[in-house]
Design an enzyme around this catalytic site. Structure first.
Site, PDB file in Angstrom:
ATOM      1  N   TYR A   1       3.135   9.658  -0.528  1.00  0.00           N
ATOM      2  CA  TYR A   1       4.169   9.038   0.314  1.00  0.00           C
ATOM      3  C   TYR A   1       5.570   9.220  -0.288  1.00  0.00           C
ATOM      4  O   TYR A   1       6.569   8.858   0.329  1.00  0.00           O
ATOM      5  CB  TYR A   1       3.918   7.531   0.518  1.00  0.00           C
TER       6      TYR A   1
ATOM      7  N   LYS B   1      -2.654   5.839  -4.348  1.00  0.00           N
ATOM      8  CA  LYS B   1      -3.751   6.764  -4.017  1.00  0.00           C
ATOM      9  C   LYS B   1      -3.530   8.123  -4.673  1.00  0.00           C
ATOM     10  O   LYS B   1      -2.387   8.579  -4.817  1.00  0.00           O
ATOM     11  CB  LYS B   1      -3.841   6.976  -2.494  1.00  0.00           C
TER      12      LYS B   1
ATOM     13  N   HIS C   1      -7.455   9.526  -1.945  1.00  0.00           N
ATOM     14  CA  HIS C   1      -6.788   9.501  -0.642  1.00  0.00           C
ATOM     15  C   HIS C   1      -7.599  10.219   0.445  1.00  0.00           C
ATOM     16  O   HIS C   1      -7.639   9.774   1.597  1.00  0.00           O
ATOM     17  CB  HIS C   1      -5.406  10.150  -0.782  1.00  0.00           C
TER      18      HIS C   1
ATOM     19  N   LYS D   1       2.611  -1.166   8.894  1.00  0.00           N
ATOM     20  CA  LYS D   1       3.894  -0.667   8.381  1.00  0.00           C
ATOM     21  C   LYS D   1       5.000  -0.983   9.373  1.00  0.00           C
ATOM     22  O   LYS D   1       4.823  -0.874  10.588  1.00  0.00           O
ATOM     23  CB  LYS D   1       3.812   0.853   8.168  1.00  0.00           C
TER      24      LYS D   1
ATOM     25  N   SER E   1     -10.625   6.488   0.472  1.00  0.00           N
ATOM     26  CA  SER E   1      -9.960   6.466   1.770  1.00  0.00           C
ATOM     27  C   SER E   1     -10.426   7.675   2.582  1.00  0.00           C
ATOM     28  O   SER E   1     -10.542   8.780   2.031  1.00  0.00           O
ATOM     29  CB  SER E   1      -8.446   6.512   1.558  1.00  0.00           C
TER      30      SER E   1
ATOM     31  N   TRP F   1      -6.211   1.412   8.045  1.00  0.00           N
ATOM     32  CA  TRP F   1      -4.887   2.027   8.191  1.00  0.00           C
ATOM     33  C   TRP F   1      -4.611   2.237   9.675  1.00  0.00           C
ATOM     34  O   TRP F   1      -5.541   2.260  10.483  1.00  0.00           O
ATOM     35  CB  TRP F   1      -4.708   3.273   7.349  1.00  0.00           C
TER      36      TRP F   1
ATOM     37  N   ARG G   1       9.995  -7.191  12.952  1.00  0.00           N
ATOM     38  CA  ARG G   1       8.603  -6.757  13.161  1.00  0.00           C
ATOM     39  C   ARG G   1       7.759  -6.995  11.902  1.00  0.00           C
ATOM     40  O   ARG G   1       6.571  -7.295  11.996  1.00  0.00           O
ATOM     41  CB  ARG G   1       8.555  -5.294  13.604  1.00  0.00           C
ATOM     42  N   ILE G   2       8.387  -6.887  10.738  1.00  0.00           N
ATOM     43  CA  ILE G   2       7.672  -7.193   9.478  1.00  0.00           C
ATOM     44  C   ILE G   2       7.211  -8.662   9.531  1.00  0.00           C
ATOM     45  O   ILE G   2       6.060  -8.978   9.207  1.00  0.00           O
ATOM     46  CB  ILE G   2       8.597  -6.932   8.263  1.00  0.00           C
TER      47      ILE G   2
ATOM     48  N   ASP H   1       0.839  -1.203   0.000  1.00  0.00           N
ATOM     49  CA  ASP H   1       0.000   0.000   0.000  1.00  0.00           C
ATOM     50  C   ASP H   1       0.873   1.252   0.000  1.00  0.00           C
ATOM     51  O   ASP H   1       1.529   1.555   0.994  1.00  0.00           O
ATOM     52  CB  ASP H   1      -0.893  -0.002   1.252  1.00  0.00           C
TER      53      ASP H   1
ATOM     54  N   THR I   1       9.689  -0.833   9.292  1.00  0.00           N
ATOM     55  CA  THR I   1      10.951  -0.903   8.544  1.00  0.00           C
ATOM     56  C   THR I   1      11.901  -1.897   9.200  1.00  0.00           C
ATOM     57  O   THR I   1      13.060  -1.992   8.809  1.00  0.00           O
ATOM     58  CB  THR I   1      11.633   0.487   8.472  1.00  0.00           C
TER      59      THR I   1
HETATM   60  P1  NAP Z   1       0.693   1.364  11.938  1.00  0.00           P
HETATM   61  O1  NAP Z   1       0.944   0.341  10.895  1.00  0.00           O
HETATM   62  O2  NAP Z   1      -0.464   1.204  12.840  1.00  0.00           O
HETATM   63  O3  NAP Z   1       1.966   1.520  12.861  1.00  0.00           O
HETATM   64  C1  NAP Z   1       3.246   1.730  12.356  1.00  0.00           C
HETATM   65  C2  NAP Z   1       4.191   1.947  13.541  1.00  0.00           C
HETATM   66  O4  NAP Z   1       4.214   0.795  14.351  1.00  0.00           O
HETATM   67  C3  NAP Z   1       5.605   2.244  13.125  1.00  0.00           C
HETATM   68  O5  NAP Z   1       6.115   3.227  13.986  1.00  0.00           O
HETATM   69  C4  NAP Z   1       6.335   0.917  13.358  1.00  0.00           C
HETATM   70  O6  NAP Z   1       7.666   1.161  13.682  1.00  0.00           O
HETATM   71  C5  NAP Z   1       5.572   0.343  14.520  1.00  0.00           C
HETATM   72  N1  NAP Z   1       5.491  -1.127  14.509  1.00  0.00           N
HETATM   73  C6  NAP Z   1       5.196  -1.919  13.451  1.00  0.00           C
HETATM   74  N2  NAP Z   1       5.130  -3.199  13.817  1.00  0.00           N
HETATM   75  C7  NAP Z   1       5.410  -3.227  15.142  1.00  0.00           C
HETATM   76  C8  NAP Z   1       5.483  -4.282  16.092  1.00  0.00           C
HETATM   77  N3  NAP Z   1       5.253  -5.562  15.740  1.00  0.00           N
HETATM   78  N4  NAP Z   1       5.806  -3.964  17.379  1.00  0.00           N
HETATM   79  C9  NAP Z   1       6.035  -2.667  17.733  1.00  0.00           C
HETATM   80  N5  NAP Z   1       5.966  -1.630  16.883  1.00  0.00           N
HETATM   81  C10 NAP Z   1       5.642  -1.911  15.596  1.00  0.00           C
HETATM   82  O7  NAP Z   1       0.577   2.845  11.297  1.00  0.00           O
HETATM   83  P2  NAP Z   1       0.647   3.489   9.845  1.00  0.00           P
HETATM   84  O8  NAP Z   1       1.948   3.248   9.197  1.00  0.00           O
HETATM   85  O9  NAP Z   1       0.223   4.886  10.005  1.00  0.00           O
HETATM   86  O10 NAP Z   1      -0.478   2.707   9.022  1.00  0.00           O
HETATM   87  C11 NAP Z   1      -0.200   1.573   8.231  1.00  0.00           C
HETATM   88  C12 NAP Z   1      -0.325   1.883   6.765  1.00  0.00           C
HETATM   89  O11 NAP Z   1      -1.622   2.388   6.458  1.00  0.00           O
HETATM   90  C13 NAP Z   1       0.595   3.004   6.275  1.00  0.00           C
HETATM   91  O12 NAP Z   1       1.932   2.601   6.134  1.00  0.00           O
HETATM   92  C14 NAP Z   1      -0.072   3.397   4.991  1.00  0.00           C
HETATM   93  O13 NAP Z   1       0.241   2.472   3.972  1.00  0.00           O
HETATM   94  C15 NAP Z   1      -1.545   3.306   5.400  1.00  0.00           C
HETATM   95  N6  NAP Z   1      -2.087   4.611   5.861  1.00  0.00           N
HETATM   96  C16 NAP Z   1      -3.067   5.200   5.116  1.00  0.00           C
HETATM   97  C17 NAP Z   1      -3.595   6.404   5.525  1.00  0.00           C
HETATM   98  C18 NAP Z   1      -4.680   7.025   4.695  1.00  0.00           C
HETATM   99  O14 NAP Z   1      -4.997   8.201   4.915  1.00  0.00           O
HETATM  100  N7  NAP Z   1      -5.248   6.317   3.759  1.00  0.00           N
HETATM  101  C19 NAP Z   1      -3.161   7.041   6.683  1.00  0.00           C
HETATM  102  C20 NAP Z   1      -2.168   6.423   7.437  1.00  0.00           C
HETATM  103  C21 NAP Z   1      -1.647   5.202   7.015  1.00  0.00           C
HETATM  104  P3  NAP Z   1       8.887   0.389  12.926  1.00  0.00           P
HETATM  105  O15 NAP Z   1       8.807   0.788  11.472  1.00  0.00           O
HETATM  106  O16 NAP Z   1      10.114   0.918  13.604  1.00  0.00           O
HETATM  107  O17 NAP Z   1       8.662  -1.088  13.153  1.00  0.00           O
END
Ligand code: NAP
Length: 283
Positions: A49, A74, A107, A228, A135, A183, A234-235, A44, A230
């Site tokens: 981005y 998006k 988006h 998400k 979205s 998300w 954790r991935i 995604d 990096t």
């Molecule tokens: P998320 O996936 O809820 O959280 C990401 C955060 O969690 C990062 O800081 C990551 O750090 C950490 N993390 C990941 N796995 C972990 C684990 N197993 N244990 C502890 N920490 C962990 O938040 P998000 O990135 O905002 O949302 C996910 C995806 O949704 C985005 O990447 C994007 O593709 C999409 N999104 C869409 C919108 C929209 O408006 N449509 C808005 C926001 C996001 P590390 O990288 O250091 O692991």
């Protein structure tokens, strides 16, 4: 890995990999490479981005057959409207290095999104996009667009995690057979959610982690997820959610954690409309 069938018959993985905030292209390419190696097949990204090229590079180098992948991008607010959206779609395809995208979303629910939708319907008819969706459209906006569209949105991506469950919005999506996709499914791994006592107790029952329980809970209630990270471990951790199921009682315990509001932003507010209309991603 499980798949859902969208309202147009296209199969979408219930779990994918999100790349928001990974703006360093090398870091993004490595993270997507790790995700694909782990087994994720949905990626995604978004024009906003600034990493579609890196996603495209990782896809190309992976050697995975294109038809096994599910790539989402998006359209940004600045590129709304029929003519701009046509260009935006082509720009995303070019940056990704793809002939088609599997899913393309508006988006944000701002600017001329009706014009955008017409351009997306056309690209869908031409085979440049296999499914189109939205979205951050809340029930009023979603219902209005859906009632005035030729093609019903296939997916609605929005913030959905244990602290903001969006049960009513999901009910509204179901009326139109629109697939919810979460998300921030980890609530951005905030200290508050990672240390939540109920989630920790449930995780211990399965020798799993709180993030795994959060992802399992959403997928078990039929909501797709795109966590998400990096970090390679954790991935992998986030993908390892398909070998356990939460009981009805555990699902009900998580239901009680809902705070009923976004942790980050209110898309219905005037401030959000202003912020997103002012947010430019190119000249
Ligand atoms: P998320 O996936 O809820 O959280 C990401 C955060 O969690 C990062 O800081 C990551 O750090 C950490 N993390 C990941 N796995 C972990 C684990 N197993 N244990 C502890 N920490 C962990 O938040 P998000 O990135 O905002 O949302 C996910 C995806 O949704 C985005 O990447 C994007 O593709 C999409 N999104 C869409 C919108 C929209 O408006 N449509 C808005 C926001 C996001 P590390 O990288 O250091 O692991």
């Amino acid at each position: 890995m499980e798949y859902v069938t969208l309202n147009n018959g296209v199969q979408m993985p219930l779990e994918g990999f999100g790349v928001f905030t990974i703006e360093d292209l090398d870091v993004c390419e490595q993270a997507v490479t790790d995700a694909l190696h782990t087994g994720y097949r949905l990626i995604d990204t978004a024009a906003a981005y600034f990493n579609e090229e890196a996603v495209g590079a990782a896809i190309k180098k992976s050697g995975i057959p294109r038809e096994e992948l599910f790539i989402t991008s998006k359209l940004w607010v600045q590129d709304a409207g029929y003519e701009n959206a046509k260009k935006g779609i082509q720009t995303s395809l070019d940056k990704l290095g793809l002939d088609y995208m599997d899913l393309y979303l508006i988006h944000q629910p701002f600017n001329d999104y009706y014009g955008s939708w017409r351009a997306m319907e056309e690209a869908y008819a031409e085979g440049k996009i296999r499914a189109i969706g939205l979205s951050n459209f809340y029930p009023g906006r979603l219902t209005d667009l859906t009632m005035n569209a030729k093609v019903i949105p296939a997916v609605l991506q929005a913030e959905m995690h244990p602290f903001f469950q969006q049960t009513d919005a999901i009910e509204n999506m179901k009326q139109f057979n629109i697939q919810p996709q979460a998300w921030a499914p980890l609530a951005k791994a905030s200290d508050e959610i990672l240390n939540n006592e109920q989630l920790k107790m449930i995780a211990e029952n399965y020798y799993k982690t709180v993030p795994q329980v959060m992802l399992r809970w959403n997928t078990q209630r039929g909501v797709a997820v795109i966590p998400k990270s990096t970090n390679k471990e954790r991935i992998e951790e986030n993908f390892n959610i398909w070998d356990f199921s939460l009981t009805d009682e555990e699902m009900a315990t998580i239901t009680l954690l809902d705070q009923g509001h976004s942790q980050y932003i209110d898309h219905n507010s005037a401030d959000s409309a202003k912020l997103f209309n002012d947010w430019k991603i190119h000249d």
